[in-house]
Design an enzyme around this catalytic site. Structure first.
Site, mmCIF file in Angstrom:
data_model
loop_
_atom_site.group_PDB
_atom_site.id
_atom_site.type_symbol
_atom_site.label_atom_id
_atom_site.label_comp_id
_atom_site.label_asym_id
_atom_site.label_seq_id
_atom_site.Cartn_x
_atom_site.Cartn_y
_atom_site.Cartn_z
ATOM 1 N N SER A 144 26.193 9.130 56.153
ATOM 2 C CA SER A 144 25.549 9.531 54.903
ATOM 3 C C SER A 144 24.032 9.554 55.009
ATOM 4 O O SER A 144 23.428 8.756 55.731
ATOM 5 C CB SER A 144 25.947 8.553 53.790
ATOM 6 O OG SER A 144 25.198 8.784 52.617
ATOM 7 N N TYR A 168 26.624 0.622 49.706
ATOM 8 C CA TYR A 168 27.177 1.854 50.260
ATOM 9 C C TYR A 168 26.397 2.284 51.498
ATOM 10 O O TYR A 168 26.972 2.575 52.556
ATOM 11 C CB TYR A 168 27.160 2.959 49.211
ATOM 12 C CG TYR A 168 27.501 4.324 49.765
ATOM 13 C CD1 TYR A 168 28.806 4.640 50.113
ATOM 14 C CD2 TYR A 168 26.516 5.292 49.948
ATOM 15 C CE1 TYR A 168 29.119 5.890 50.643
ATOM 16 C CE2 TYR A 168 26.822 6.544 50.463
ATOM 17 C CZ TYR A 168 28.119 6.836 50.812
ATOM 18 O OH TYR A 168 28.424 8.065 51.336
ATOM 19 N N LYS A 172 27.627 2.411 55.612
ATOM 20 C CA LYS A 172 27.580 3.591 56.468
ATOM 21 C C LYS A 172 26.732 3.345 57.721
ATOM 22 O O LYS A 172 27.053 3.833 58.812
ATOM 23 C CB LYS A 172 27.043 4.786 55.678
ATOM 24 C CG LYS A 172 28.011 5.299 54.617
ATOM 25 C CD LYS A 172 29.299 5.803 55.240
ATOM 26 C CE LYS A 172 30.228 6.457 54.249
ATOM 27 N NZ LYS A 172 31.452 6.987 54.873
#
Length: 354
Positions: A144, A168, A172
């Site tokens: 991401s 998040y 990643k």
């Protein structure tokens, strides 16, 4: 439109020499597009999904798109990437693994950090280990643009990242480190793709954590008011889903040794503010819904954990993978608006936010 000769050659080679693929998150937004393209190319595809964010009707639409003959080359396993047995069963016999299964959404990760650790990191390691044990030739995984965190540089280059701003983003980044570690320790092959705000048909417009384009489209097509986080100056490199599909297939089949166990930006090297995006979308909605009510947008506060500006340098992906985006923002938006307009009133879903 960019020169797509490398991708065209890749597709031709896959038609001539089909492979066996596993797509995790197969019922999701990007996953279902990967399944669709692979089946259209004559490949044998297995899907793995636990339907926590994916939707069965996404796969039904793929079936209708590719036809019954191609659909017979697809099998679905319902299971969770945190389950070692499910991962092992899914990877058995696969030549290539396209790992899309994950939880998206920066805001949700700030509310549920333990869940994001368990799914996005624990599930990723589980899938890495299963692919290694099964002897899969390569694993391509969804990373991401959130990884760039607080690094101010634009456009974003793969080697220059900042501090993560959300669980998040951290999950990643940990995926990338684990993939590189497996390459060093076990000789596995993995390629990470840093998606920049992928959008297109089948992306879920519903729920508190829906991505901006499907959420706004649902509101605009219904004549409702759109909410913009912040003053509208926030900018993104919006990437149509066909570009993400291309990047996956190129990463999966590249013979460039420099590309193995590396990460690549997947975007179009564009920069569009939320105000510019709103204006473009509203104009396209008015084309398909003449006379549609178009209330002025409302502005709210900036979201915690959000990067203010984002734009990708895609030169490395172009050089090592042959990546050449086929859809700029407006072309992708036009196809997306037309699809959502046709689907208005139905449940259309399968979201992944990058």
């Amino acid at each position: 439109m960019a020169d797509t000769s490398v991708y065209q050659q890749t597709c031709a080679q896959l038609r001539q020499s089909p492979r066996r693929w596993l797509v995790t998150g197969a019922a999701g937004f990007i996953g279902s597009h990967l399944v669709e393209t692979l089946l259209q190319l004559g490949q044998t595809v297995r899907g793995l999904d636990n339907f926590s964010t994916g939707h069965r009707h996404n796969l039904a639409q793929v079936r209708d798109s590719v036809g019954q003959q191609a659909w017979r080359r697809f099998t679905l396993l319902e299971g969770d990437i945190r389950d070692a047995a499910a991962c092992a069963s899914a990877c058995a016999g696969a030549d290539i693994v396209l790992h899309q299964a994950a939880l998206g959404s920066v805001p949700r990760s700030l509310r549920e950090p333990q869940l994001y650790h368990d799914v996005n990191l624990g599930g990723f390691v589980c899938m890495l280990e299963a692919a290694r044990a099964a002897g899969a030739g390569r694993l391509v995984y969804a990373s991401s643009s959130a990884i760039y965190g607080d690094h101010p540089g634009l456009p974003k280059v793969e080697a220059a990242i900042g501090e993560p701003l959300s669980p998040y983003a951290l999950s990643k980044r940990a995926n990338e480190l684990y993939a590189q570690l497996y390459g060093r320790c076990y000789g596995t092959e993995a390629v990470g793709l840093r998606y920049f705000n992928v959008f297109g048909p089948r992306q879920d417009p519903l729920g508190a954590y829906a991505a901006v384009i499907p959420r706004w489209l649902a509101a605009m097509l219904a004549g409702d008011t759109v909410r913009i986080n912040g003053d509208g100056s926030t900018s993104r490199d919006f990437c149509y889903v066909a570009n993400a599909v291309q990047a996956n297939l190129l990463a999966a089949t590249s013979v460039q040794r420099q590309a193995v166990n590396e990460v690549f930006n997947v975007a179009v090297n564009g920069r569009t503010s939320l105000l510019q995006l709103h204006a473009a979308m509203q104009a396209m909605v008015m084309e398909v819904r003449p006379g549609q009510q178009a209330p002025a947008p409302l502005h709210g506060g900036f979201r915690d954990g959000d990067v203010r500006h984002s734009q990708a340098d895609i030169s490395r992906a172009a050089r090592l993978l042959g990546y050449a985006p086929t859809h700029e923002l407006r072309e992708g938006l036009r196809q997306t608006v037309a699809w959502y307009a046709a689907q208005q009133g139905a449940t259309v879903a399968g979201g992944t936010q990058a």
